[in-house]
Design an enzyme around this catalytic site. Structure first.
Site, PDB file in Angstrom:
ATOM      1  N   GLU A   1       0.846  -1.193   0.000  1.00 61.01           N
ATOM      2  CA  GLU A   1       0.000   0.000   0.000  1.00 61.01           C
ATOM      3  C   GLU A   1       0.879   1.240   0.000  1.00 61.01           C
ATOM      4  OE1 GLU A   1      -2.474   0.383   3.598  1.00 61.01           O
ATOM      5  OE2 GLU A   1      -1.736  -1.590   4.151  1.00 61.01           O
TER       6      GLU A   1
ATOM      7  N   CYS B   1      -3.731  -3.788   4.045  1.00 57.89           N
ATOM      8  CA  CYS B   1      -2.802  -4.802   4.591  1.00 57.89           C
ATOM      9  C   CYS B   1      -3.174  -6.224   4.210  1.00 57.89           C
ATOM     10  CB  CYS B   1      -2.755  -4.698   6.116  1.00 57.89           C
ATOM     11  SG  CYS B   1      -2.453  -3.026   6.689  1.00 57.89           S
TER      12      CYS B   1
ATOM     13  N   HIS C   1      -3.264 -10.153  11.715  1.00 58.07           N
ATOM     14  CA  HIS C   1      -2.677  -8.889  11.241  1.00 58.07           C
ATOM     15  C   HIS C   1      -2.383  -8.050  12.488  1.00 58.07           C
ATOM     16  CE1 HIS C   1      -1.853  -5.111   9.472  1.00 58.07           C
ATOM     17  NE2 HIS C   1      -2.953  -4.557   9.952  1.00 58.07           N
TER      18      HIS C   1
HETATM   19  N1  CAA Z   1       0.469   2.908  30.513  1.00 58.73           N
HETATM   20  C1  CAA Z   1      -0.151   1.811  29.981  1.00 58.73           C
HETATM   21  N2  CAA Z   1      -1.040   1.915  28.938  1.00 58.73           N
HETATM   22  C2  CAA Z   1      -1.288   3.142  28.428  1.00 58.73           C
HETATM   23  C3  CAA Z   1      -0.677   4.312  28.942  1.00 58.73           C
HETATM   24  C4  CAA Z   1       0.243   4.165  30.028  1.00 58.73           C
HETATM   25  N3  CAA Z   1       0.868   5.202  30.568  1.00 58.73           N
HETATM   26  N4  CAA Z   1      -1.126   5.370  28.213  1.00 58.73           N
HETATM   27  C5  CAA Z   1      -1.990   4.885  27.291  1.00 58.73           C
HETATM   28  N5  CAA Z   1      -2.088   3.544  27.430  1.00 58.73           N
HETATM   29  C6  CAA Z   1      -2.881   2.604  26.608  1.00 58.73           C
HETATM   30  C7  CAA Z   1      -4.304   3.081  26.359  1.00 58.73           C
HETATM   31  O1  CAA Z   1      -5.186   2.747  27.427  1.00 58.73           O
HETATM   32  C8  CAA Z   1      -4.620   2.310  25.077  1.00 58.73           C
HETATM   33  O2  CAA Z   1      -4.910   0.953  25.371  1.00 58.73           O
HETATM   34  P1  CAA Z   1      -6.409   0.374  25.223  1.00 58.73           P
HETATM   35  O3  CAA Z   1      -6.859   0.699  23.825  1.00 58.73           O
HETATM   36  O4  CAA Z   1      -6.270  -1.064  25.481  1.00 58.73           O
HETATM   37  O5  CAA Z   1      -7.231   1.115  26.240  1.00 58.73           O
HETATM   38  C9  CAA Z   1      -3.282   2.298  24.340  1.00 58.73           C
HETATM   39  O6  CAA Z   1      -2.285   2.564  25.326  1.00 58.73           O
HETATM   40  C10 CAA Z   1      -3.161   3.352  23.257  1.00 58.73           C
HETATM   41  O7  CAA Z   1      -3.448   4.600  23.833  1.00 58.73           O
HETATM   42  P2  CAA Z   1      -4.415   5.633  23.071  1.00 58.73           P
HETATM   43  O8  CAA Z   1      -5.649   4.915  22.584  1.00 58.73           O
HETATM   44  O9  CAA Z   1      -4.586   6.828  23.913  1.00 58.73           O
HETATM   45  O10 CAA Z   1      -3.467   5.964  21.831  1.00 58.73           O
HETATM   46  P3  CAA Z   1      -3.675   6.975  20.669  1.00 58.73           P
HETATM   47  O11 CAA Z   1      -5.034   7.542  20.666  1.00 58.73           O
HETATM   48  O12 CAA Z   1      -2.529   7.925  20.686  1.00 58.73           O
HETATM   49  O13 CAA Z   1      -3.488   6.053  19.387  1.00 58.73           O
HETATM   50  C11 CAA Z   1      -4.376   4.548  17.766  1.00 58.73           C
HETATM   51  C12 CAA Z   1      -3.988   4.732  19.228  1.00 58.73           C
HETATM   52  C13 CAA Z   1      -5.657   5.342  17.480  1.00 58.73           C
HETATM   53  C14 CAA Z   1      -4.630   3.077  17.485  1.00 58.73           C
HETATM   54  C15 CAA Z   1      -3.230   5.095  16.861  1.00 58.73           C
HETATM   55  O14 CAA Z   1      -2.030   4.423  17.136  1.00 58.73           O
HETATM   56  C16 CAA Z   1      -3.516   5.000  15.384  1.00 58.73           C
HETATM   57  O15 CAA Z   1      -4.246   5.810  14.821  1.00 58.73           O
HETATM   58  N6  CAA Z   1      -2.913   3.995  14.697  1.00 58.73           N
HETATM   59  C17 CAA Z   1      -3.065   3.816  13.273  1.00 58.73           C
HETATM   60  C18 CAA Z   1      -4.325   3.080  12.927  1.00 58.73           C
HETATM   61  C19 CAA Z   1      -4.266   1.630  13.338  1.00 58.73           C
HETATM   62  O16 CAA Z   1      -3.222   1.029  13.448  1.00 58.73           O
HETATM   63  N7  CAA Z   1      -5.449   1.028  13.539  1.00 58.73           N
HETATM   64  C20 CAA Z   1      -5.537  -0.376  13.868  1.00 58.73           C
HETATM   65  C21 CAA Z   1      -6.704  -1.035  13.192  1.00 58.73           C
HETATM   66  S1  CAA Z   1      -6.666  -0.706  11.435  1.00 58.73           S
HETATM   67  C22 CAA Z   1      -5.490  -1.803  10.802  1.00 58.73           C
HETATM   68  O17 CAA Z   1      -5.128  -2.743  11.443  1.00 58.73           O
HETATM   69  C23 CAA Z   1      -4.913  -1.501   9.451  1.00 58.73           C
HETATM   70  C24 CAA Z   1      -3.542  -0.965   9.582  1.00 58.73           C
HETATM   71  O18 CAA Z   1      -2.588  -1.737   9.601  1.00 58.73           O
HETATM   72  C25 CAA Z   1      -3.350   0.460   9.703  1.00 58.73           C
END
Ligand code: CAA
Length: 445
Positions: free
Chosen positions: A83, A120, A244
């Site tokens: 991609e 993916c 994945h």
């Molecule tokens: N100690 C322990 N855990 C902590 C923490 C700390 N101090 N601070 C945060 N966390 C945890 C949160 O609780 C959360 O876990 P849970 O979801 O289990 O509650 C985790 O860490 C992540 O924290 P946030 O949700 O606050 O993180 P974020 O909002 O900054 O980003 C995300 C998370 C939205 C997934 C971001 O990484 C993102 O946009 N990623 C790209 C999209 C993606 O990968 N999506 C996955 C599905 S799509 C797919 O699979 C296709 C692909 O390859 C892209």
């Protein structure tokens, strides 16, 4: 009937490494545990300035061909899943074949080449294409080279930036495979979704939180569809479930959901009932909200049980070892999850021959696919031949300033030249631009 599956696999990581808790977290003002515990990541692999999807794909493919003693005439198809393509017409497989022709005497003029796109999941779709081509009897005794290669980069400051990665997985699909046999049964969950897309742009537009929900919804549909053809899946029948893995925290959620599904109406549910009650059934609730709350409560309790935690530690956690060190490789991600699991078995003296892997692939946009694989008797030699640990160890550890520069150097909208941070050795490298805007490559001895 002869078996068809993955005969060999090779992995090529980007030559740079971004330390997430040590380098990334302090710059973002975040706790290191958000990365190590929350997302489940220690580091991302990153491409040096002379690396891209072609060099990494060609390097993985060359290692594979060299190790297996394959010549171009043994290969009837080259399919690249990515991609991160940079050309809307000329497929990446032609560039990779061009690279390989620099180091082999013969050419690939006889090989059918293509490029697969569905986020993916395209890597798995390319495996399916190769499987179907062989099963249809069109392969003339040859195998197919499937290469999943991506530079999974996000715009600076995007929430996805923490989940970046870069690397390639090359696989040889053939009759009487040495690694795994692919099952004919498949299940799909597919819907028109707007969770992650790149409408003619290099870096993705992502609705991160929604993308997590879409992943889980499509994966559940794919499992139900798979069970409709293959019969009910039972935890005791599976050695590993490579999913994945955009980041290990995502798989933690998928593993829990999957376990609830495959233990429903089994003796495991009955045994767990003594501790946490039976699973909520929709028909017992008048409204959807109350049912969802009950499911959430059950899942929270299930997650804490010894039974679930032991299953997760045995069946899911070993699939995440490589991903923790390299981040998201998009099309290659599920294929490094398979390797991680098999590598774990090898390192722990477990014989996997004849055991079943249930493989959960996913692509945004969105589609999930579930299929089973049977491990073949030469699997251990194949996994032992990988040098991925050495590659990971040799990566250059980026400082924050290096990272900013090299990210800019890979940004198509920026005209930035940076010094190489590593010295290429016995690998293909990007070598500038041709007269029609094509990319040039050469092999460095
Ligand atoms: N100690 C322990 N855990 C902590 C923490 C700390 N101090 N601070 C945060 N966390 C945890 C949160 O609780 C959360 O876990 P849970 O979801 O289990 O509650 C985790 O860490 C992540 O924290 P946030 O949700 O606050 O993180 P974020 O909002 O900054 O980003 C995300 C998370 C939205 C997934 C971001 O990484 C993102 O946009 N990623 C790209 C999209 C993606 O990968 N999506 C996955 C599905 S799509 C797919 O699979 C296709 C692909 O390859 C892209």
């Amino acid at each position: 009937m002869t078996t068809v599956g993955i005969d060999a696999v090779e992995i090529w990581t980007g030559n740079l490494k971004l330390d997430l808790p040590g380098t990334f977290a302090p710059e973002k003002g975040e706790a290191p545990e958000k990365y190590t515990k929350g997302l489940g990541l220690n580091a991302s692999s990153f491409p040096d300035s002379y690396e891209d999807i072609v060099t990494m794909g060609a390097n993985a493919a060359y290692r594979l061909m060299d190790r297996k003693g394959l010549e171009p005439e043994d290969i009837g198809r080259i399919d690249v899943a990515t991609e991160s393509a940079f050309d809307n017409s000329k497929p990446v497989s032609t560039y990779i074949a061009g690279c390989l022709e620099q180091v082999y005497e013969n050419d690939f003029h006889h090989a059918n080449k293509g490029e697969r796109k569905f986020a993916c999941i395209a890597g798995t779709q390319s495996l399916d294409d190769a499987y179907n081509w062989i099963r249809a009897g069109r392969n003339r005794g040859r195998g197919a080279l499937v290469i999943a290669t991506d530079t999974a980069l996000y715009a600076r400051g995007d929430a996805g930036e923490a989940t970046q990665g870069a690397g390639a997985v090359a696989m040889y699909i053939a009759e009487d495979p040495d690694l795994v046999e692919l099952s004919a049964d498949q299940g799909y969950g597919s819907a028109d979704e707007t969770d992650f897309l790149k409408p003619n742009q290099q870096f993705p537009s992502v609705d991160g939180k929604r993308s997590v929900q879409v992943y889980l919804a499509r994966m559940r549909e794919a499992l139900e569809d798979y069970e409709s053809v293959a019969g009910d899946v039972h935890p005791d029948d599976l050695a590993f479930i490579p999913f994945h893995t955009p980041f290990p925290g995502m798989v933690r959620k998928a593993g829990l959901l999957g376990y609830r599904h495959i233990t429903r109406d089994t003796a495991i549910e009955d045994e767990l009932a003594e501790e946490i009650g039976r699973q909520p059934r929709k028909e017992a609730f008048d409204d959807e909200e109350a049912f969802r709350d009950a499911v959430r409560e059950y899942m929270d309790a299930l997650k804490e049980t010894d039974r679930y935690q032991e299953w997760y530690a045995e069946t899911i956690d070993p699939t995440l070892t490589l991903s923790r060190e390299v981040g998201n490789w998009y099309t290659g991600s599920v294929h490094i999850a398979r390797v991680s699991a098999m590598k774990h078995a090898l390192e722990n003296g477990r014989d996997l021959t004849g055991e079943t892997l249930l493989v959960g692939s996913y692509g945004s946009g969105a589609q999930a696919e579930i299929h089973a694989e049977t491990v073949q008797e030469n699997w251990a030699e194949e996994i032992e031949a990988l040098n991925i640990d050495g590659q990971l160890e040799a990566r250059y550890d980026l400082s924050w300033e290096d990272y900013e520069e090299v990210h800019d150097a890979h940004n198509h909208d920026m005209d930035v030249d940076v010094e190489e941070l590593t010295t290429p050795h016995e690998e293909f490298v990007f070598d500038g631009w041709g007269r029609m805007g094509e990319r040039k490559y050469r092999f460095v001895e």
